[in-house]
Design an enzyme around this catalytic site. Sequence first.
Site, PDB file in Angstrom:
ATOM      1  N   GLN A   1       0.445   5.359   6.146  1.00  0.00           N
ATOM      2  CA  GLN A   1       1.660   4.885   5.497  1.00  0.00           C
ATOM      3  C   GLN A   1       2.633   6.054   5.290  1.00  0.00           C
ATOM      4  OE1 GLN A   1      -1.482   3.830   4.152  1.00  0.00           O
ATOM      5  NE2 GLN A   1      -1.155   2.049   5.473  1.00  0.00           N
TER       6      GLN A   1
ATOM      7  N   GLY B   1      -8.218   5.328   7.287  1.00  0.00           N
ATOM      8  CA  GLY B   1      -9.054   5.197   8.471  1.00  0.00           C
ATOM      9  C   GLY B   1      -8.448   4.296   9.527  1.00  0.00           C
ATOM     10  N   GLY B   2      -7.830   3.179   9.078  1.00  0.00           N
ATOM     11  CA  GLY B   2      -7.275   2.224  10.040  1.00  0.00           C
ATOM     12  C   GLY B   2      -5.777   2.294  10.199  1.00  0.00           C
ATOM     13  N   SER B   3      -5.077   2.820   9.181  1.00  0.00           N
ATOM     14  CA  SER B   3      -3.616   2.868   9.239  1.00  0.00           C
ATOM     15  C   SER B   3      -3.114   4.095   8.503  1.00  0.00           C
ATOM     16  CB  SER B   3      -3.020   1.597   8.614  1.00  0.00           C
ATOM     17  OG  SER B   3      -3.376   1.512   7.246  1.00  0.00           O
TER      18      SER B   3
ATOM     19  N   GLU C   1       0.830  -1.203   0.000  1.00  0.00           N
ATOM     20  CA  GLU C   1       0.000   0.000   0.000  1.00  0.00           C
ATOM     21  C   GLU C   1       0.867   1.258   0.000  1.00  0.00           C
ATOM     22  OE1 GLU C   1      -3.799   1.877   2.495  1.00  0.00           O
ATOM     23  OE2 GLU C   1      -2.861   0.001   3.150  1.00  0.00           O
TER      24      GLU C   1
END
Length: 477
Positions: free
Chosen positions: A250, A246-248, A218
């Site tokens: 990078q 939303g969750g992670s 990603e």
Amino acid sequence: MTSTNDVRKRRILCTALFILLLKLSRDDEKTSVNSAHLRPGTSVSANLSAGLKFSFLCLVVSVILFLLGLGLYIDTTNPFLMHLASKFGYDKQQYAVIVDAGSTGSRVLAYKFNRSFIDNKLILAEELFKERKPGLSSFADNPEKAALSIKLLLDEAKAFIPKEKWSSTPLLLKATAGLRLLPHSKAENLLNVVRDLFTKSVFSVDIDAVEIMDGTDEGIFSWFTVNFLLGRLSKSNQAAALDLGGGSTQVTFAPTDPEQVPLYEKYMHEVKISLNKEINVFTHSYLGLGLMAARHEVFTKGYNPEDTNIESACVNPIISNRTWLYNNIEYKISGKDSGKPSQENPVVDFDICLDLIKSKVMPKVKPKPFSLKQHTIAAFSYYFERAIESGLIDPFQGGEITVESFRKKALEVCQTPNDEQPFMCFDLTYISVLLREGFGLGDKKKIKLYKKIDGHEISWALGCAYNILTSDDKYNS
């Protein structure tokens, strides 16, 4: 001895000149015919045309000999060579369909590329972007609805791509942090209904076309997309890519100092940026540091897992029982009275909220990307959205702001009761902490915020599409 690359370059040059000669020859024939119609039987005109053709032929032969002699020194990634075949119609169209199954929504991105017959390079021509909310993880207890939401997106892609191209168009779905955070069994149930849907698809589907995406991929694909669209891939100063989902979140960049590479050894990956060039890139996906995951972590601090009625010091006291859905659980969020300055003018205690967020962010930023500050930074996703919604940048043009701007705007928003944006105080404060304390960026560090570049969405999906079309022999022929 001539290397394979040398031969390839010379072939490219010859092909380019052949195409140019063919095009000009066709134009010359048309001109000659038109001239014959206008002045039939004019021998002077015929002689002049023959003389011009002879001169042109001599010129072309001279140019070919000259370029073959210098072929070793000419960069075949020159835009002239890249676009020559496309300009004259000597290319072919290829498509790819990527479904980004994110934590807050699913998006289909369908791409049309022109593939040059000269150097096999892909040139992005058009794209389709459609989104449906909520994300797949919201259907954890009703997988059939998840399949329906994806089917509707695929219908959009079918309308975008010519029917004769469907069978040669790769289709992939990659799920990100939303499904990574679900229990394994529930995540697999969702993926399996999508796999069943894909088996009936008109597109080209491989056995691993539906899967949870690795955070490393990603980050790399997002970085590739940004630099591809900015035209920086072949340069030495590629932009760093910051993607807040939303969750992670990078972080990806190419260290400019070779001495830095061993420091990030576990997180370094080779990325192919052209046919003959690879570079080392740092990337890491910080799971749990996405905006929604961070909200949940901070809002539920001090509560039992089963508690869904929650008060938070990072929410203004005028907010009462505001519904918020996370990981398929519905919460009722209320603000906590800070006691200052008065009930008539309720505000968030910024220092308390700031310290609370720091306590949750700092332990999770491992490794700390301490050399990130040396790079031009391109940020997107929630970085861009919250900057737009809070008035920090122009909604159409994007913009460049400093890290300090996020902190100042957060303080301003936290001191202003706003029923329409109940969580903006938290969101801006969180972003400022992530950039400043988490990633070690100074207050004056400039951040370039994007949603699109040259009309194309900033998404890892473009990098993913480019990768499959260039690495899979089925499409790269």
